[in-house]
Design an enzyme around this catalytic site. Structure first.
Site, short mmCIF file in Angstrom:
data_model
loop_
_atom_site.label_atom_id
_atom_site.label_comp_id
_atom_site.label_asym_id
_atom_site.label_seq_id
_atom_site.Cartn_x
_atom_site.Cartn_y
_atom_site.Cartn_z
N ASP A 94 0.87 -1.18 0.00
CA ASP A 94 0.00 0.00 0.00
C ASP A 94 0.91 1.23 0.00
O ASP A 94 1.43 1.61 1.05
CB ASP A 94 -0.91 -0.01 1.23
CG ASP A 94 -1.84 1.18 1.25
OD1 ASP A 94 -2.31 1.60 0.17
OD2 ASP A 94 -2.12 1.69 2.35
N ASP A 140 -2.21 1.01 7.36
CA ASP A 140 -1.51 0.82 6.08
C ASP A 140 -1.15 -0.65 5.86
O ASP A 140 -1.21 -1.16 4.75
CB ASP A 140 -0.23 1.67 6.03
CG ASP A 140 -0.47 3.11 6.39
OD1 ASP A 140 -0.94 3.86 5.51
OD2 ASP A 140 -0.21 3.49 7.54
N GLU A 179 -1.41 -1.39 -4.77
CA GLU A 179 -2.67 -0.67 -4.98
C GLU A 179 -2.43 0.59 -5.80
O GLU A 179 -1.47 1.31 -5.57
CB GLU A 179 -3.31 -0.30 -3.65
CG GLU A 179 -4.68 0.32 -3.83
CD GLU A 179 -5.36 0.64 -2.51
OE1 GLU A 179 -6.53 0.26 -2.38
OE2 GLU A 179 -4.73 1.25 -1.64
#
Length: 174
Positions: free
Chosen positions: A12, A144, A72
């Site tokens: 992420d 996160d 992502e």
């Protein structure tokens, strides 16, 4: 019969905090291996922060030896300067596994939510609850890291679908 397990590194991206999550997937079952965050200091110059990010991810990759990675997509429209910095951090996040020879796939936030929760408009709390459900015993170091684990889970689901489709096509051609 389950396939040989593979290790999937979910990432992420973030300039201040990049979450990572490692899962093992045998084609049917997921197993939590680890998670964490690579953090940089906002007071440091950008080049130094990107270096810290790269070194941290290189350490994670060296420690866990992932077979595949998933990152992502990030969408930021508020502040152009922040968007540029995040884009540079994202470049490092994509580069680190690629430099290690690891295949990298990218998934949008809605795609991750749909794969983990079943709806692309799920709240963060719903995603985290499903990650806990799918990976019993997991405790997140930060949100996160939870997001990174969700990305790894999404990749595992998509990977299974791609493999099943490829096998079906091969059978049909035989």
């Amino acid at each position: 019969m389950a396939a040989a397990p593979i290790r999937i590194l979910g990432l992420d991206p973030g300039l201040q905090h990049t979450g990572w999550g490692m899962v093992e997937h045998d084609g049917f079952r997921l197993r939590f291996l680890g998670d964490g965050v690579v953090s940089t200091s906002p007071g440091e110059e950008l080049a130094r922060r990107l270096l810290v990010l790269h070194r941290g991810l290189a350490e994670v990759i060296a420690q866990w030896s992932p077979d595949e990675a998933a990152v992502e997509h990030t969408y930021v429209a508020r502040n152009p300067e922040s968007a540029l910095k995040l884009g540079q951090a994202r470049g490092v996040v994509l580069l680190a596994p690629a430099l290690a020879g690891i295949a990298v796939r990218e998934y949008g936030a809605m795609e991750v939510k749909r794969a983990v929760v079943g709806t692309g408009h799920a709240a963060k709390e719903q995603v985290q609850a499903m990650v806990r459900q799918l990976l019993p015993g997991v405790t997140f170091k930060r949100a996160d890291a939870a997001d990174a684990l969700a990305i790894a889970i999404c990749h595992a689901h998509h990977r299974s679908t791609r493999n099943a489709y490829s096998a079906a096509v091969a059978r049909a051609r035989a």
